[in-house]
Design an enzyme around this catalytic site. Structure first.
Site, PDB file in Angstrom:
ATOM      1  N   ASN A 116      15.556  54.171  91.690  1.00  0.00           N
ATOM      2  CA  ASN A 116      15.571  52.954  90.706  1.00  0.00           C
ATOM      3  C   ASN A 116      14.141  52.720  90.414  1.00  0.00           C
ATOM      4  O   ASN A 116      13.806  52.294  89.202  1.00  0.00           O
ATOM      5  CB  ASN A 116      16.103  51.717  91.555  1.00  0.00           C
ATOM      6  CG  ASN A 116      17.592  52.142  91.917  1.00  0.00           C
ATOM      7  OD1 ASN A 116      18.345  53.043  91.257  1.00  0.00           O
ATOM      8  ND2 ASN A 116      18.121  51.154  92.405  1.00  0.00           N
ATOM      9  N   HIS A 162      10.613  37.360  42.873  1.00  0.00           N
ATOM     10  CA  HIS A 162      11.838  37.652  42.350  1.00  0.00           C
ATOM     11  C   HIS A 162      12.048  38.955  41.603  1.00  0.00           C
ATOM     12  O   HIS A 162      12.596  38.982  40.778  1.00  0.00           O
ATOM     13  CB  HIS A 162      12.177  36.361  41.569  1.00  0.00           C
ATOM     14  CG  HIS A 162      11.912  35.233  42.679  1.00  0.00           C
ATOM     15  ND1 HIS A 162      12.892  34.548  43.457  1.00  0.00           N
ATOM     16  CD2 HIS A 162      11.110  34.344  42.558  1.00  0.00           C
ATOM     17  CE1 HIS A 162      12.659  33.280  43.873  1.00  0.00           C
ATOM     18  NE2 HIS A 162      11.109  33.118  43.167  1.00  0.00           N
ATOM     19  N   SER A 283      19.013  67.486  41.782  1.00  0.00           N
ATOM     20  CA  SER A 283      20.394  67.088  41.822  1.00  0.00           C
ATOM     21  C   SER A 283      21.240  68.533  41.668  1.00  0.00           C
ATOM     22  O   SER A 283      20.784  69.337  41.041  1.00  0.00           O
ATOM     23  CB  SER A 283      20.814  66.294  40.775  1.00  0.00           C
ATOM     24  OG  SER A 283      22.296  66.435  40.370  1.00  0.00           O
ATOM     25  N   LYS A 289      16.896  66.021  37.093  1.00  0.00           N
ATOM     26  CA  LYS A 289      16.617  64.999  38.302  1.00  0.00           C
ATOM     27  C   LYS A 289      15.442  65.221  39.244  1.00  0.00           C
ATOM     28  O   LYS A 289      15.281  66.259  39.497  1.00  0.00           O
ATOM     29  CB  LYS A 289      17.944  64.618  39.117  1.00  0.00           C
ATOM     30  CG  LYS A 289      18.979  63.995  38.251  1.00  0.00           C
ATOM     31  CD  LYS A 289      18.850  62.344  38.150  1.00  0.00           C
ATOM     32  CE  LYS A 289      19.632  61.651  39.242  1.00  0.00           C
ATOM     33  NZ  LYS A 289      19.357  60.381  39.148  1.00  0.00           N
ATOM     34  N   GLU A 296      14.320  57.057  50.126  1.00  0.00           N
ATOM     35  CA  GLU A 296      15.721  56.668  50.526  1.00  0.00           C
ATOM     36  C   GLU A 296      15.814  56.769  52.113  1.00  0.00           C
ATOM     37  O   GLU A 296      16.372  56.078  52.923  1.00  0.00           O
ATOM     38  CB  GLU A 296      16.653  57.134  49.781  1.00  0.00           C
ATOM     39  CG  GLU A 296      16.478  56.646  48.276  1.00  0.00           C
ATOM     40  CD  GLU A 296      17.178  57.580  47.147  1.00  0.00           C
ATOM     41  OE1 GLU A 296      18.114  58.389  47.751  1.00  0.00           O
ATOM     42  OE2 GLU A 296      16.734  57.534  46.163  1.00  0.00           O
TER      43      GLU A 296
HETATM   44  N1  ARG Z   1      19.034  58.753  86.296  1.00  0.00           N
HETATM   45  C1  ARG Z   1      19.025  57.317  86.558  1.00  0.00           C
HETATM   46  C2  ARG Z   1      18.812  56.333  85.369  1.00  0.00           C
HETATM   47  O1  ARG Z   1      18.161  56.794  84.613  1.00  0.00           O
HETATM   48  C3  ARG Z   1      18.232  57.097  87.580  1.00  0.00           C
HETATM   49  C4  ARG Z   1      18.378  55.983  88.516  1.00  0.00           C
HETATM   50  C5  ARG Z   1      19.814  56.276  89.243  1.00  0.00           C
HETATM   51  N2  ARG Z   1      19.852  55.270  90.290  1.00  0.00           N
HETATM   52  C6  ARG Z   1      21.059  55.076  90.819  1.00  0.00           C
HETATM   53  N3  ARG Z   1      21.401  53.954  91.727  1.00  0.00           N
HETATM   54  N4  ARG Z   1      22.136  55.666  90.399  1.00  0.00           N
HETATM   55  O2  ARG Z   1      19.078  55.149  85.415  1.00  0.00           O
END
Ligand code: ARG
Length: 463
Positions: A116, A162, A283, A289, A296
């Site tokens: 995490n 405008h 085109s 064209k 675009e």
């Molecule tokens: N691959 C996961 C992500 O990008 C990493 C974190 C995963 N953590 C967990 N508790 N599963 O979010």
């Protein structure tokens, strides 16, 4: 850990059954987040160095891990690494490989850390360098725009509101408006560095850790400015992703506006610019064209960029703290957006370098639609002691007269003008000259040639 066990997911002691195929397929992010391998290895090296300094792991183990990580980095960069979806993401793919290279001691690497905090650390490092890449591309496009503006200080064109003729302006001044936008974009991206410079590493899964870690050390090692302040917020926070996507959206919007502008200018109705064959397409049926497809494309891609911002906003809406799998999508969204924006800036640069203003057409168009009417009103205020509102009405009457007699303002002679405003003298006729009009706009930020020259010089020095 014995060798044969190394093929299993890290959680195989706890989770006994094989993950169902469909979840393996969709739950794995390795095809996307392998892009983060450098950042991940850098983060891991800083982490184990910190663990060693804090006496949490030994010198030998630290060295072994670093040796293994460096080997893995080489393998990946040489395309000799086998990514496995079974191991979900870049973090576990690397950890698994580390076990294969150095054996059980690899197991010390993940002390006092979670994926995490690991993933946001990688991601922040990546977005920081992505931001730098965008900014250097922005500098390039600003320089290109400045160069073309400098060549067109005295190119007269109609300034529109405008989409109707309003007042004459210099093409140089017009282009400098985009320089302002791109400079603001650059500043907007730079402002994000503030939060990107807060180091998430060490908040672990969500609570922080009981190990005596030193977050200031990894902060310094990884080029951050300070550690984040709250462990729960840190793993839940993707504001820095939104900030980045918002900046990309605004920058894309600017690109889309100039693209639309150029599409109008090169249309057969306007014909104000010509595009070189390098940047048009033909085109399949209409042989004559030459279409502005690339512009675009830029306009269209802006829709995808906005969509990416909205995807992320929606993912975060109502998401409780802290980490959830929902967040995994952030990387694909950012990587796609980044690639699109870099391409768009480069494409716009190519287009600007391949367009030629049709100066005659610009001048002719500027000479239609009574474009110097405001100049006449201003003249009446300054020379005949009228209030602006009175002068405005007198001028409107003169415009009506000209229109009725199928004349342009500069075709009117003094006698005709005097029929409506007897106080007028020969001196008034100068205000119908387009360059006179442009040069009279000397107020700061106005379109006078001198102003534009000064601005261009100022920015050239600044860059
Ligand atoms: N691959 C996961 C992500 O990008 C990493 C974190 C995963 N953590 C967990 N508790 N599963 O979010």
């Amino acid at each position: 850990m014995s060798k044969n066990k190394n093929n299993h997911a890290i959680w195989n002691t706890r989770i006994k059954k094989k993950t169902s195929g469909i979840f393996l397929k969709v739950g794995s992010s390795i095809v996307v987040d392998k892009k983060l391998y450098r950042e991940d290895i850098r983060g891991s090296i800083a982490h184990v160095e910190m663990l060693f300094r804090q006496k949490i792991i030994s010198f030998q183990i630290k060295n072994k891990i670093i040796y293994g990580l460096k080997k893995i980095e080489k393998e990946i960069s040489k395309n000799k690494f086998e990514f496995d979806t079974k191991y979900e993401d870049i973090h576990m793919n690397i950890e698994k490989r580390l076990f294969k290279i150095i054996g059980d001691e690899a197991g010390y690497m993940h002390t006092a850390r979670s994926r995490n905090d690991q993933v946001i650390t990688d991601f922040k490092i990546w977005i920081k360098s992505a931001t730098k890449e965008i900014n250097s591309n922005l500098i390039k496009i600003i320089k290109t725009t400045l160069k073309i503006a400098e060549k067109n200080i005295e190119t007269v064109m109609p300034g529109l509101t405008h989409l109707k003729n309003a007042q004459p302006v210099s093409l140089g001044h017009y282009l400098m408006a985009y320089v302002e936008m791109f400079l603001r974009d650059k500043k907007r991206f730079t402002n994000n560095m503030e939060s990107l410079n807060e180091n998430p590493l060490g908040v672990s899964a969500l609570t922080g850790t009981s190990f005596n870690i030193d977050r200031n050390y990894t902060t310094k090692k990884l080029g951050f400015k300070r550690p984040t302040n709250n462990s729960i917020d840190t793993v839940s926070d993707r504001d820095f992703v939104l900030d980045y996507l918002y900046c990309c959206s605004v920058c894309s919007m600017h690109i889309s506006r100039i693209a639309e502008e150029l599409i109008i200018w090169c249309s057969d109705g306007f014909g104000l610019i010509k595009l070189s064959d390098k940047v048009v397409t033909g085109s399949s049926i209409m042989p004559q064209k030459k279409n502005p497809d690339l512009m675009e494309y830029l306009r269209g891609k802006t829709g995808s960029v906005y969509g990416n911002l909205f995807s992320m906003l929606t993912i975060l809406k109502g998401l409780p703290l802290s980490y959830f799998k929902d967040l995994q999508d952030d990387k694909e969204i950012v990587f796609k957006t980044h690639e699109t924006l870099i391409n768009n800036i480069k494409i716009l640069d190519e287009i600007l370098n391949n367009m030629t203003p049709n100066k005659k057409k610009m001048l002719d168009l500027a000479n239609t639609g009574f474009i110097t009417a405001t100049d006449l009103a201003d003249y009446l205020v300054k020379n005949h002691a009228m209030s602006f509102r009175n002068a405005y009405q007198k001028t409107a009457a003169i415009v009506n007269y000209a229109e009725k007699n199928k004349k342009k303002l500069h075709d009117l002679n003094l006698e005709e003008l005097k029929k409506i405003e007897p106080k007028l003298t020969q001196n008034v006729l100068k205000v119908f000259d387009l360059k006179y009009s442009i040069n009279s706009k000397k107020s700061y930020g106005g379109t006078s040639f001198d102003n534009i020259k000064k601005m261009i010089l100022k920015y050239k020095k600044q860059l």
